[in-house]
Design a protein around this motif. Structure first.
Motif, PDB file in Angstrom:
ATOM      1  N   GLY A 195     -55.989  22.705  66.878  1.00  0.00           N
ATOM      2  CA  GLY A 195     -56.867  22.635  68.038  1.00  0.00           C
ATOM      3  C   GLY A 195     -56.570  21.504  68.988  1.00  0.00           C
ATOM      4  N   SER A 196     -55.898  20.447  68.508  1.00  0.00           N
ATOM      5  CA  SER A 196     -55.724  19.253  69.351  1.00  0.00           C
ATOM      6  C   SER A 196     -54.299  19.021  69.824  1.00  0.00           C
ATOM      7  CB  SER A 196     -56.176  18.007  68.568  1.00  0.00           C
ATOM      8  OG  SER A 196     -55.267  17.699  67.519  1.00  0.00           O
ATOM      9  N   TYR A 197     -53.341  19.773  69.300  1.00  0.00           N
ATOM     10  CA  TYR A 197     -51.938  19.474  69.591  1.00  0.00           C
ATOM     11  C   TYR A 197     -51.637  19.541  71.088  1.00  0.00           C
ATOM     12  CZ  TYR A 197     -46.896  19.285  68.737  1.00  0.00           C
ATOM     13  OH  TYR A 197     -45.573  18.911  68.700  1.00  0.00           O
ATOM     14  N   ALA A 198     -52.215  20.500  71.783  1.00  0.00           N
ATOM     15  CA  ALA A 198     -51.965  20.627  73.222  1.00  0.00           C
ATOM     16  C   ALA A 198     -52.509  19.428  73.995  1.00  0.00           C
ATOM     17  CB  ALA A 198     -52.580  21.920  73.757  1.00  0.00           C
ATOM     18  N   ILE A 199     -53.561  18.798  73.486  1.00  0.00           N
ATOM     19  CA  ILE A 199     -54.079  17.593  74.138  1.00  0.00           C
ATOM     20  C   ILE A 199     -53.058  16.474  74.019  1.00  0.00           C
ATOM     21  CG2 ILE A 199     -55.938  15.889  74.194  1.00  0.00           C
ATOM     22  CD1 ILE A 199     -57.769  17.978  72.934  1.00  0.00           C
ATOM     23  N   ALA A 200     -52.483  16.330  72.831  1.00  0.00           N
ATOM     24  CA  ALA A 200     -51.458  15.300  72.637  1.00  0.00           C
ATOM     25  C   ALA A 200     -50.251  15.555  73.522  1.00  0.00           C
ATOM     26  CB  ALA A 200     -51.043  15.258  71.172  1.00  0.00           C
ATOM     27  N   VAL A 223     -67.173  33.014  70.812  1.00  0.00           N
ATOM     28  CA  VAL A 223     -67.470  31.972  71.802  1.00  0.00           C
ATOM     29  C   VAL A 223     -67.521  32.595  73.185  1.00  0.00           C
ATOM     30  CG1 VAL A 223     -66.815  29.725  72.714  1.00  0.00           C
ATOM     31  CG2 VAL A 223     -66.236  30.324  70.347  1.00  0.00           C
ATOM     32  N   THR A 224     -68.669  32.444  73.854  1.00  0.00           N
ATOM     33  CA  THR A 224     -68.854  32.978  75.207  1.00  0.00           C
ATOM     34  C   THR A 224     -68.846  31.846  76.216  1.00  0.00           C
ATOM     35  OG1 THR A 224     -70.158  34.848  74.387  1.00  0.00           O
ATOM     36  CG2 THR A 224     -70.392  34.292  76.721  1.00  0.00           C
ATOM     37  N   PHE A 225     -68.089  32.024  77.286  1.00  0.00           N
ATOM     38  CA  PHE A 225     -68.063  31.081  78.407  1.00  0.00           C
ATOM     39  C   PHE A 225     -68.676  31.781  79.617  1.00  0.00           C
ATOM     40  CE2 PHE A 225     -64.175  30.223  75.850  1.00  0.00           C
ATOM     41  CZ  PHE A 225     -64.527  28.971  75.375  1.00  0.00           C
ATOM     42  N   ASP A 226     -69.868  31.348  79.985  1.00  0.00           N
ATOM     43  CA  ASP A 226     -70.609  31.983  81.080  1.00  0.00           C
ATOM     44  C   ASP A 226     -70.734  31.009  82.249  1.00  0.00           C
ATOM     45  OD1 ASP A 226     -72.247  33.511  82.696  1.00  0.00           O
ATOM     46  OD2 ASP A 226     -74.029  33.285  81.447  1.00  0.00           O
ATOM     47  N   ARG A 227     -69.838  31.183  83.224  1.00  0.00           N
ATOM     48  CA  ARG A 227     -69.816  30.326  84.417  1.00  0.00           C
ATOM     49  C   ARG A 227     -69.780  28.845  84.026  1.00  0.00           C
ATOM     50  NH1 ARG A 227     -74.716  32.966  87.762  1.00  0.00           N
ATOM     51  NH2 ARG A 227     -75.517  33.080  85.628  1.00  0.00           N
ATOM     52  N   VAL A 228     -68.894  28.539  83.123  1.00  0.00           N
ATOM     53  CA  VAL A 228     -68.730  27.156  82.661  1.00  0.00           C
ATOM     54  C   VAL A 228     -67.994  26.367  83.735  1.00  0.00           C
ATOM     55  CG1 VAL A 228     -67.728  25.662  80.905  1.00  0.00           C
ATOM     56  CG2 VAL A 228     -68.729  27.863  80.249  1.00  0.00           C
ATOM     57  N   ARG A 229     -68.599  25.311  84.214  1.00  0.00           N
ATOM     58  CA  ARG A 229     -68.002  24.463  85.250  1.00  0.00           C
ATOM     59  C   ARG A 229     -67.337  23.256  84.593  1.00  0.00           C
ATOM     60  NH1 ARG A 229     -67.917  25.916  90.900  1.00  0.00           N
ATOM     61  NH2 ARG A 229     -69.266  27.753  91.019  1.00  0.00           N
ATOM     62  N   LEU A 230     -66.084  23.043  84.965  1.00  0.00           N
ATOM     63  CA  LEU A 230     -65.286  21.963  84.387  1.00  0.00           C
ATOM     64  C   LEU A 230     -64.587  21.198  85.502  1.00  0.00           C
ATOM     65  CD1 LEU A 230     -63.613  24.163  81.644  1.00  0.00           C
ATOM     66  CD2 LEU A 230     -65.370  22.434  81.201  1.00  0.00           C
ATOM     67  N   PRO A 231     -64.303  19.923  85.299  1.00  0.00           N
ATOM     68  CA  PRO A 231     -63.531  19.193  86.303  1.00  0.00           C
ATOM     69  C   PRO A 231     -62.108  19.744  86.372  1.00  0.00           C
ATOM     70  CG  PRO A 231     -63.773  17.880  84.321  1.00  0.00           C
ATOM     71  CD  PRO A 231     -64.660  19.075  84.144  1.00  0.00           C
ATOM     72  N   ALA A 232     -61.459  19.574  87.502  1.00  0.00           N
ATOM     73  CA  ALA A 232     -60.085  20.061  87.658  1.00  0.00           C
ATOM     74  C   ALA A 232     -59.155  19.451  86.616  1.00  0.00           C
ATOM     75  CB  ALA A 232     -59.583  19.749  89.069  1.00  0.00           C
ATOM     76  N   SER A 233     -59.480  18.269  86.155  1.00  0.00           N
ATOM     77  CA  SER A 233     -58.652  17.583  85.165  1.00  0.00           C
ATOM     78  C   SER A 233     -58.742  18.213  83.782  1.00  0.00           C
ATOM     79  CB  SER A 233     -59.062  16.108  85.067  1.00  0.00           C
ATOM     80  OG  SER A 233     -60.430  15.996  84.666  1.00  0.00           O
ATOM     81  N   ALA A 234     -59.643  19.198  83.583  1.00  0.00           N
ATOM     82  CA  ALA A 234     -59.784  19.842  82.279  1.00  0.00           C
ATOM     83  C   ALA A 234     -58.582  20.720  81.938  1.00  0.00           C
ATOM     84  CB  ALA A 234     -61.055  20.682  82.230  1.00  0.00           C
ATOM     85  N   CYS A 235     -57.779  21.091  82.932  1.00  0.00           N
ATOM     86  CA  CYS A 235     -56.593  21.897  82.682  1.00  0.00           C
ATOM     87  C   CYS A 235     -55.564  21.058  81.924  1.00  0.00           C
ATOM     88  CB  CYS A 235     -56.003  22.394  84.002  1.00  0.00           C
ATOM     89  SG  CYS A 235     -54.760  23.668  83.804  1.00  0.00           S
ATOM     90  N   LEU A 236     -55.054  21.587  80.835  1.00  0.00           N
ATOM     91  CA  LEU A 236     -54.067  20.874  80.029  1.00  0.00           C
ATOM     92  C   LEU A 236     -52.671  21.180  80.560  1.00  0.00           C
ATOM     93  CD1 LEU A 236     -55.618  21.466  76.504  1.00  0.00           C
ATOM     94  CD2 LEU A 236     -55.512  19.306  77.751  1.00  0.00           C
ATOM     95  N   GLY A 237     -52.062  20.190  81.202  1.00  0.00           N
ATOM     96  CA  GLY A 237     -50.770  20.409  81.830  1.00  0.00           C
ATOM     97  C   GLY A 237     -50.932  21.105  83.167  1.00  0.00           C
ATOM     98  N   GLU A 238     -49.826  21.481  83.740  1.00  0.00           N
ATOM     99  CA  GLU A 238     -49.855  22.170  85.025  1.00  0.00           C
ATOM    100  C   GLU A 238     -50.423  23.575  84.869  1.00  0.00           C
ATOM    101  OE1 GLU A 238     -49.044  20.918  88.051  1.00  0.00           O
ATOM    102  OE2 GLU A 238     -48.847  19.001  87.000  1.00  0.00           O
ATOM    103  N   PRO A 239     -51.115  24.081  85.886  1.00  0.00           N
ATOM    104  CA  PRO A 239     -51.587  25.469  85.822  1.00  0.00           C
ATOM    105  C   PRO A 239     -50.423  26.420  85.555  1.00  0.00           C
ATOM    106  CG  PRO A 239     -52.573  24.331  87.697  1.00  0.00           C
ATOM    107  CD  PRO A 239     -51.539  23.414  87.139  1.00  0.00           C
TER     108      PRO A 239
END
Length: 382
Positions: free
Chosen positions: A94-99, A205-221
């Motif tokens: 679950g955390s490897y992509a963060i690293a 797990v349901t994501f219903d209009r979850v608002r996140l900062p732009a920085s929440a993307c891991l790496g480039e889009p």
């Protein structure tokens, strides 16, 4: 090729054996739980094993995650308890992509807590309509400039409902991105998944209009698949290690039974058909252990260059585990069918391993293509 663990790996193995020893008295109870078994989690937290899942710069033990160390530990933990093994493995999965791709703030906030198991990690890929075919996912990520909006449903997510965050794959237009979603973000909801034959902490797990900062993307889009494949390059090998541990546990049960149970005036092990089942099982166990260790050793230098080998190890070990455990049940006769026994738990636990983190049929496609490419390239160079 002989393969011997060096003193550092042997020390890690012994560390894992002590954790397994502490969990063993309640392992059967833990392995029947679809929720986090708190005593098992507390034993894991009291150890330093989860530090293996995080780079040293963020509270981990090694400069980067060591595939061989993870493989060795999972072999020991899976033999004792699938619940314990899952809690450990998911800290890295679950955390490897963060690293790999997280911001400095994301790494500082989450990774030290992963290293101590203060927070549990999860990777959210599978959906009701998308399993092996991840390009069919329907979860969407929309960029609103300063914010991202996430909508969709993820299915059969390990640690669902228990994780502190979800590393989530989403469709962003015609590309795929990974996004880091705190479990307490508004709009995140979790319901239990259907209970499976080898109980596991799973959630829808349901994501219903979850608002996140732009920085929440891991790496480039658009780089989501790159980071998922990098994760699999390290942790798919460790599934092979877990399968080896499961085989080892089952074979120990069967060998003990065959040595002490008498039929037709002699121990079972002296009956030719039973001896054949045990010998074939031991041969498969040792062969797959060698493959798993050798593959993990190769991946220590460059995991991304060994994804096909990682898939090969996972395929070989999980398919072997099903055969070996089935033989062990046969050796034990009616005693292999007793509900709640170690061998019965191993039998149920072996089956899902051929499906998760790459179903055998899908892995075979990639492995066969790689084989043909290698042979063609080799012949062209002759």
């Amino acid at each position: 090729m002989a393969f011997e663990l060096d003193p550092d790996m042997l020390a890690i193995q012994q560390e894992a054996q002590e954790v397994a020893r502490r969990v063993r008295p309640f392992a059967a109870e833990a392995d029947e739980s679809s929720h986090v078994h708190q005593p098992t989690l507390e034993v894991l937290r009291a150890s330093d094993l989860c530090s293996l899942m995080v780079p040293a710069a963020h509270g981990g033990r090694h400069e980067r995650v060591d595939p061989l160390a993870v493989c060795v530990v999972r072999e020991v933990l899976m033999r004792a308890s699938s619940h314990l093994d899952s809690l450990f493995a998911l800290q890295g999965i679950g955390s490897y992509a963060i690293a790999l791709a997280g911001t400095g703030e994301q790494r500082r906030h989450w990774l030290p807590r992963v290293a101590t198991a203060d927070v549990l990690a999860a990777l959210a890929l599978t959906e009701p309509v998308a399993g092996s075919d991840l390009r069919a996912i329907r979860t969407t990520l929309v960029d609103h400039g300063t914010e991202l909006e996430l909508n969709g449903v993820k299915s059969f997510i390990s640690n669902g409902g228990a994780a502190g965050f979800y590393t989530t794959m989403a469709r962003e237009g015609d590309r795929f991105s990974l996004v880091l979603v705190p479990a307490d973000a508004p709009g995140v909801a979790v319901e239990p998944s259907p209970r499976i034959i080898a109980p596991h902490v799973l959630g829808e797990v349901t994501f219903d209009r979850v608002r996140l900062p732009a920085s929440a993307c891991l790496g480039e889009p658009g780089t989501g698949f790159r980071h998922v494949l990098a994760t699999l390059s390290v942790f798919r090998i460790s599934v092979a290690g877990a399968a080896v541990g499961l085989m080892d546990g089952a074979l120990t049960c069967a060998a003990d039974h065959a040595a002490t149970r008498e039929q037709f005036g002699r121990p079972l092990v002296r009956l030719g058909p039973v001896a054949g089942l045990l010998a074939d099982s031991w041969a498969e166990l040792e062969a797959t252990r060698l493959l798993a260790y050798a593959t993990a050793e190769a991946a220590r230098q460059d995991p991304s260059a060994h994804l096909d080998r990682s898939s090969l190890a996972k395929l070989a070990a999980t398919e072997a585990a099903s055969r070996v455990v089935d033989r062990c049940v046969q050796v034990m006769g009616r005693w292999g069918l007793v509900q709640g026994s170690d061998i019965e738990r191993y039998y149920r636990q072996a089956r899902p391993m051929r499906i998760y983190e790459g179903a055998s049929e899908v892995l075979r496609l990639g492995i066969a293509n790689r084989l043909c490419q290698d042979v063609t390239a080799s012949q062209a160079n002759e």
